[in-house]
Enzyme design. Structure first.
Site, PDB file in Angstrom:
ATOM      1  N   GLU A 291     -25.552  -3.152 -25.534  1.00 48.28           N
ATOM      2  CA  GLU A 291     -26.916  -2.689 -25.826  1.00 48.28           C
ATOM      3  C   GLU A 291     -26.952  -1.266 -26.372  1.00 48.28           C
ATOM      4  OE1 GLU A 291     -29.017  -4.880 -22.000  1.00 48.28           O
ATOM      5  OE2 GLU A 291     -28.327  -2.814 -21.800  1.00 48.28           O
ATOM      6  N   PRO A 292     -26.320  -1.017 -27.493  1.00 50.61           N
ATOM      7  CA  PRO A 292     -26.366   0.351 -28.015  1.00 50.61           C
ATOM      8  C   PRO A 292     -27.737   0.707 -28.578  1.00 50.61           C
ATOM      9  CG  PRO A 292     -25.302  -1.117 -29.579  1.00 50.61           C
ATOM     10  CD  PRO A 292     -25.561  -1.938 -28.345  1.00 50.61           C
ATOM     11  N   GLY A 293     -28.162   1.915 -28.337  1.00 51.25           N
ATOM     12  CA  GLY A 293     -29.419   2.387 -28.927  1.00 51.25           C
ATOM     13  C   GLY A 293     -29.119   3.581 -29.813  1.00 51.25           C
ATOM     14  N   TYR A 335     -32.602  18.167 -21.491  1.00 50.16           N
ATOM     15  CA  TYR A 335     -31.162  18.059 -21.203  1.00 50.16           C
ATOM     16  C   TYR A 335     -30.332  19.207 -21.747  1.00 50.16           C
ATOM     17  CZ  TYR A 335     -33.028  13.261 -21.701  1.00 50.16           C
ATOM     18  OH  TYR A 335     -33.802  12.145 -21.677  1.00 50.16           O
ATOM     19  N   CYS A 362     -47.096  25.563 -26.027  1.00 52.05           N
ATOM     20  CA  CYS A 362     -47.355  26.639 -25.068  1.00 52.05           C
ATOM     21  C   CYS A 362     -46.430  26.499 -23.880  1.00 52.05           C
ATOM     22  CB  CYS A 362     -48.789  26.559 -24.603  1.00 52.05           C
ATOM     23  SG  CYS A 362     -49.787  27.696 -25.514  1.00 52.05           S
ATOM     24  N   TYR A 391     -34.277   8.773 -29.503  1.00 55.56           N
ATOM     25  CA  TYR A 391     -34.930   9.481 -28.400  1.00 55.56           C
ATOM     26  C   TYR A 391     -35.664  10.739 -28.860  1.00 55.56           C
ATOM     27  CZ  TYR A 391     -31.907   6.292 -25.821  1.00 55.56           C
ATOM     28  OH  TYR A 391     -31.284   5.167 -25.355  1.00 55.56           O
TER      29      TYR A 391
HETATM   30  N1  LLP Z   1     -29.231  -0.353 -21.904  1.00 56.85           N
HETATM   31  C1  LLP Z   1     -29.883   0.194 -20.871  1.00 56.85           C
HETATM   32  C2  LLP Z   1     -30.153  -0.620 -19.703  1.00 56.85           C
HETATM   33  C3  LLP Z   1     -30.289   1.525 -20.924  1.00 56.85           C
HETATM   34  O1  LLP Z   1     -30.915   2.049 -19.886  1.00 56.85           O
HETATM   35  C4  LLP Z   1     -30.036   2.295 -22.079  1.00 56.85           C
HETATM   36  C5  LLP Z   1     -30.460   3.691 -22.170  1.00 56.85           C
HETATM   37  C6  LLP Z   1     -29.369   1.684 -23.153  1.00 56.85           C
HETATM   38  C7  LLP Z   1     -28.966   0.356 -23.017  1.00 56.85           C
HETATM   39  C8  LLP Z   1     -29.065   2.409 -24.439  1.00 56.85           C
HETATM   40  O2  LLP Z   1     -28.235   3.486 -24.258  1.00 56.85           O
HETATM   41  P1  LLP Z   1     -27.707   4.304 -25.544  1.00 56.85           P
HETATM   42  O3  LLP Z   1     -26.768   3.409 -26.293  1.00 56.85           O
HETATM   43  O4  LLP Z   1     -28.872   4.655 -26.366  1.00 56.85           O
HETATM   44  O5  LLP Z   1     -27.031   5.486 -24.968  1.00 56.85           O
HETATM   45  N2  LLP Z   1     -33.469   9.869 -23.185  1.00 56.85           N
HETATM   46  C9  LLP Z   1     -32.046  10.078 -23.044  1.00 56.85           C
HETATM   47  C10 LLP Z   1     -31.283   8.781 -23.053  1.00 56.85           C
HETATM   48  C11 LLP Z   1     -31.762   7.838 -22.002  1.00 56.85           C
HETATM   49  C12 LLP Z   1     -31.040   6.546 -22.070  1.00 56.85           C
HETATM   50  C13 LLP Z   1     -31.756   5.521 -21.250  1.00 56.85           C
HETATM   51  N3  LLP Z   1     -31.137   4.245 -21.247  1.00 56.85           N
HETATM   52  C14 LLP Z   1     -31.574  11.005 -24.159  1.00 56.85           C
HETATM   53  O6  LLP Z   1     -32.392  11.391 -24.987  1.00 56.85           O
HETATM   54  O7  LLP Z   1     -30.398  11.369 -24.206  1.00 56.85           O
END
Ligand code: LLP
Length: 433
Positions: A291-293, A335, A362, A391
């Protein structure tokens, strides 16, 4: 020169994104502005898909984690590239549905799904629900019962693996609000209980250990723990689960020192581990899900700002204020996230002094980056912040009643607004009295 190969510098000494001049884009659409390189998003999707085909005979699915960037357009694009999607709220489910996403390829996550979100998921025909806890399991069984359907599920498991990343985005350890733990027997018990429920079909296991991870060892460790657990389910409960979902979390390059692996290599390495461990246990190969985002959209994004006031405070620091900030990019204040900023209208100029890039909210902590070496900056310059595709828009807010920027997608020569800039009217739209 830049860490993403779609970025370059033209004869005007302007930053280019694909074939487009960033300064021209800023002029045409106004700032702050999110730019998305659609070609790069497509390439990233293809790289994941091809890796799954090449190393695992396509016996699995790569999901795009919508939380990184959820719009109608990006959902359509991901669907066209043949990926599935991870959704984490009714709003994300609704967006996917409206985009015509094949909902059977959607996995619905979240640690506190509401009854109405569960109802919506069943209504829309979501393929899998990743159940977080016992309360939710009962609720889902009840809602599925009312509709006389059986819902396929996975459970979110905390594999107890340290992901070596920022504490706020670590999720695999026992002290986490997400999922059920292995070490205290909670995970095992919930499977045993779920197997007794009429409207639930157990289809797999899920874990996600964190985000922006470079090291592959935690992924291997998570795979090992999960495969052990799958074997246990079979031995002790005669429960054969088909899907192994190892989550997302692959890191990307925000700063020169970041050194992520290409997507295909993460997949190749994970697949190797999964094949080895299942063979050792004499298990069938699971249907593998990732599940890459971030790694699909982050590098495809650039945020453009216009420089306003500059404050040189002698013996302290120089603040360069831009027309956006934590409202369009809250990642520094949350972060301390690293970013690379480029003076888009003088892109090859040498850095001469450290500056702090400040937002316009502000809030003293409303900064984009502190003490970064930049060339001489003047009022009216266009500043580009790189790798903002993940994000940023999805975590943006209307703090201080600032309208959200537009998103412009670039595809070869083409450019199009895919999300309009918000107006002041949008800001008061829901104020009814
Ligand atoms: N699967 C699940 C269950 C997740 O909770 C997440 C991210 C992903 C997949 C995707 O992860 P990725 O490949 O994008 O790293 N707001 C934070 C990141 C929070 C990630 C939350 N879950 C930031 O801006 O760094």
């Amino acid at each position: 020169m830049f860490h993403s190969d779609n970025l370059s510098i033209n004869e005007q000494n302007h930053l280019t994104i694909g074939v487009h001049d960033a300064v021209e884009l800023a002029k045409e659409y106004g700032t702050p502005l999110y730019i998305l390189d659609e070609d790069m998003i497509r390439k990233n999707c293809q790289a994941y898909k091809e890796a799954m085909d090449q190393y695992y005979d396509g016996n699995g699915l790569v999901l795009f984690a919508s939380k990184a960037l959820c719009t109608l357009y990006t959902s359509k694009l991901v669907a066209q590239e043949g990926l599935g999607a991870d959704a984490v709220s009714g709003g994300e489910l609704y967006t996917l549905h409206k985009a015509g996403f094949p909902m059977e390829k959607v996995f619905f996550h979240g640690n506190n799904k509401t009854r109405s979100e569960i109802e919506l998921a069943l209504e829309l025909g979501v393929g899998h629900i990743v159940v977080d806890n016992r309360y939710e399991l009962d609720l889902l069984n009840e809602v599925a019962g009312e509709r006389n359907v059986t819902q396929k599920i996975l459970f979110r498991i905390k594999p107890g693996v340290d992901a070596h990343t920022h504490d706020f985005v670590k999720t695999g350890q026992i002290d986490s609000k997400f999922g059920v733990a292995l070490e205290n027997g909670e995970a095992f018990e919930i499977y045993a209980y779920a197997a007794t429920l009429k409207n639930i079909q157990i289809d797999g296991v899920h874990c996600h250990i964190g985000s922006q991870i470079f090291d592959v060892d935690p992924f291997h460790e998570a795979a090992r723990v999960m495969i052990d657990f799958m074997a246990q389910l079979y031995e002790k409960l005669s429960l054969k689960v088909r899907i192994l979902n190892l989550g997302g979390g692959f890191g990307i390059k925000y700063a020169p020192e970041d050194d992520p692996l290409p997507a295909a290599e993460y997949i190749q390495k994970a697949v190797k581990t999964v094949k080895k461990l299942t063979a050792e246990k004499g298990m069938e190969l699971p249907y593998l899900v990732f599940e890459p985002g971030r790694s699909i959209v982050a590098s495809a994004g650039v945020t453009l700002y216009t420089v306003g006031g500059i404050k040189e405070i002698e013996n302290v620091r120089t603040y360069v204020s831009v027309d956006g900030g934590m409202c369009d990019n809250p990642r520094y204040i949350l972060y301390g996230a690293k970013y690379t900023a480029v003076l888009a209208n003088n892109a090859s100029a040498q850095p001469i002094a450290p500056v702090t890039i400040a937002g316009r909210c502000c809030e003293s902590g409303d900064l984009i980056q502190e003490h970064v070496m930049m060339p001489k900056i003047k009022v009216g310059d266009t500043l580009a912040v790189l790798a903002t595709g993940a994000y940023n828009y999805s975590m943006s807010s209307n703090y201080n009643r600032l309208p959200r920027p537009a998103i412009v997608a670039l595809k070869g020569e083409e450019k199009k607004v895919i999300v309009k800039r918000e107006t002041y009217e949008d800001i008061i739209r829901n104020d009814v009295l």
